[in-house]
Design a protein around this motif. Structure first.
Motif, PDB file in Angstrom:
ATOM      1  N   ALA A   8      24.526 -70.116 -24.594  1.00 36.91           N
ATOM      2  CA  ALA A   8      25.122 -68.777 -24.488  1.00 36.91           C
ATOM      3  C   ALA A   8      26.555 -68.789 -25.032  1.00 36.91           C
ATOM      4  N   ASP A   9      27.035 -67.627 -25.423  1.00 36.43           N
ATOM      5  CA  ASP A   9      28.418 -67.507 -25.896  1.00 36.43           C
ATOM      6  C   ASP A   9      29.355 -67.984 -24.782  1.00 36.43           C
ATOM      7  N   PRO A  10      30.230 -68.974 -25.066  1.00 36.61           N
ATOM      8  CA  PRO A  10      31.096 -69.508 -24.009  1.00 36.61           C
ATOM      9  C   PRO A  10      32.288 -68.619 -23.662  1.00 36.61           C
TER      10      PRO A  10
ATOM     11  N   ALA B 114      20.691 -76.350 -20.776  1.00 35.78           N
ATOM     12  CA  ALA B 114      20.661 -75.929 -22.182  1.00 35.78           C
ATOM     13  C   ALA B 114      20.855 -74.421 -22.361  1.00 35.78           C
ATOM     14  N   ALA B 115      20.231 -73.618 -21.514  1.00 35.23           N
ATOM     15  CA  ALA B 115      20.331 -72.155 -21.673  1.00 35.23           C
ATOM     16  C   ALA B 115      21.782 -71.691 -21.516  1.00 35.23           C
TER      17      ALA B 115
ATOM     18  N   ALA C 238      20.767 -75.936 -28.428  1.00 31.50           N
ATOM     19  CA  ALA C 238      21.841 -75.134 -27.814  1.00 31.50           C
ATOM     20  C   ALA C 238      23.176 -75.451 -28.481  1.00 31.50           C
ATOM     21  N   LEU C 239      23.428 -76.733 -28.720  1.00 25.94           N
ATOM     22  CA  LEU C 239      24.678 -77.129 -29.373  1.00 25.94           C
ATOM     23  C   LEU C 239      24.710 -76.670 -30.827  1.00 25.94           C
ATOM     24  N   ALA C 240      23.567 -76.729 -31.501  1.00 20.08           N
ATOM     25  CA  ALA C 240      23.494 -76.242 -32.888  1.00 20.08           C
ATOM     26  C   ALA C 240      23.856 -74.758 -32.945  1.00 20.08           C
ATOM     27  N   ARG C 241      23.422 -73.997 -31.939  1.00 19.59           N
ATOM     28  CA  ARG C 241      23.765 -72.561 -31.882  1.00 19.59           C
ATOM     29  C   ARG C 241      25.276 -72.371 -31.718  1.00 19.59           C
ATOM     30  N   ALA C 242      25.900 -73.245 -30.942  1.00 22.32           N
ATOM     31  CA  ALA C 242      27.361 -73.155 -30.744  1.00 22.32           C
ATOM     32  C   ALA C 242      28.086 -73.376 -32.072  1.00 22.32           C
ATOM     33  N   PHE C 243      27.622 -74.343 -32.861  1.00 24.00           N
ATOM     34  CA  PHE C 243      28.212 -74.588 -34.186  1.00 24.00           C
ATOM     35  C   PHE C 243      27.954 -73.394 -35.110  1.00 24.00           C
TER      36      PHE C 243
END
Length: 200
Positions: free
Chosen positions: A132-134, A127-128, A14-19
């Motif tokens: 997601a887009d913050p 995690a879900a 999830a954090l990798a997706r944010a990066f």
């Protein structure tokens, strides 16, 4: 500033997706060899790079996204964590208080990372939600940060902003930080609170 995420389960991904969403380079590592992680890392984004634990630990800021019981194993990757910031995204729900020497879990984790500045962050959301887009309807999803080192939270808050979140600092682990620490089988009051902060 270089970044790494150690742990490539649901929270690490999830954090990798944010990066990846913000096109920020990040190393990812776990107990599995980098070649096992590489295809999935690449599928998240071209700047998500699989590395060995030892190589990932060379980053300036390391986000700890492993199960709580594995933090010592990660800490053993380097003899000293001097000059590094470790962001504790673990949760110690169900861990008996006596096993933590009566400390908040992040203060206990900090003891293993000799020389590091330790900040609790990115740990109160599932995690879900974290994946997601913050940014939603002009508001930014809140992430709570706490640390016993006053200087440590500012760079982590800056990273959270870069990733699109709204950082809210809670102070020391045993003060406002207690709201995002699990104690035994009790969740802190702010854990799972999915809050948004509107731009002024």
């Amino acid at each position: 500033m270089s970044y790494a995420i150690v742990g490539f389960g649901a929270v690490g991904q999830a954090l990798a997706r944010a990066f990846a969403r913000k096109d920020i380079k990040v190393a990812v590592a776990s107990r599995r060899p980098p070649e096992a992680l590489a295809p999935h890392a690449l599928a998240i984004g071209p700047k998500v790079v699989a590395k060995s634990l030892r190589d990932a630990a060379e980053a300036d800021t390391i986000i700890l996204a492993v199960p709580f019981g594995e933090h010592r194993e990660v800490a053993n990757a380097l003899p000293s964590w001097e000059g590094k910031t470790v962001v504790d995204a673990t949760n110690a729900f169900g861990v008996p208080l006596e096993e933590l020497d009566g400390l908040p879990s992040s203060a206990f984790v900090a003891k293993a990372f000799t020389g590091a500045k330790l900040v609790k962050g990115f740990s109160h959301l599932v995690a879900a939600t974290l994946a997601a887009d913050p940014v939603v309807e002009g508001g930014h999803r809140v992430v709570f940060l706490s640390s016993d080192d006053e200087d440590a939270t500012a760079p982590v808050a800056a990273l959270a902003k870069q990733l699109g979140f709204a950082p809210v600092t809670l102070g020391k682990f045993n003060e406002g930080g207690a709201l995002v620490h699990a104690r035994g089988r009790t969740w802190g009051q702010l854990i799972f609170q999915d809050l948004f902060k509107k731009e002024p």
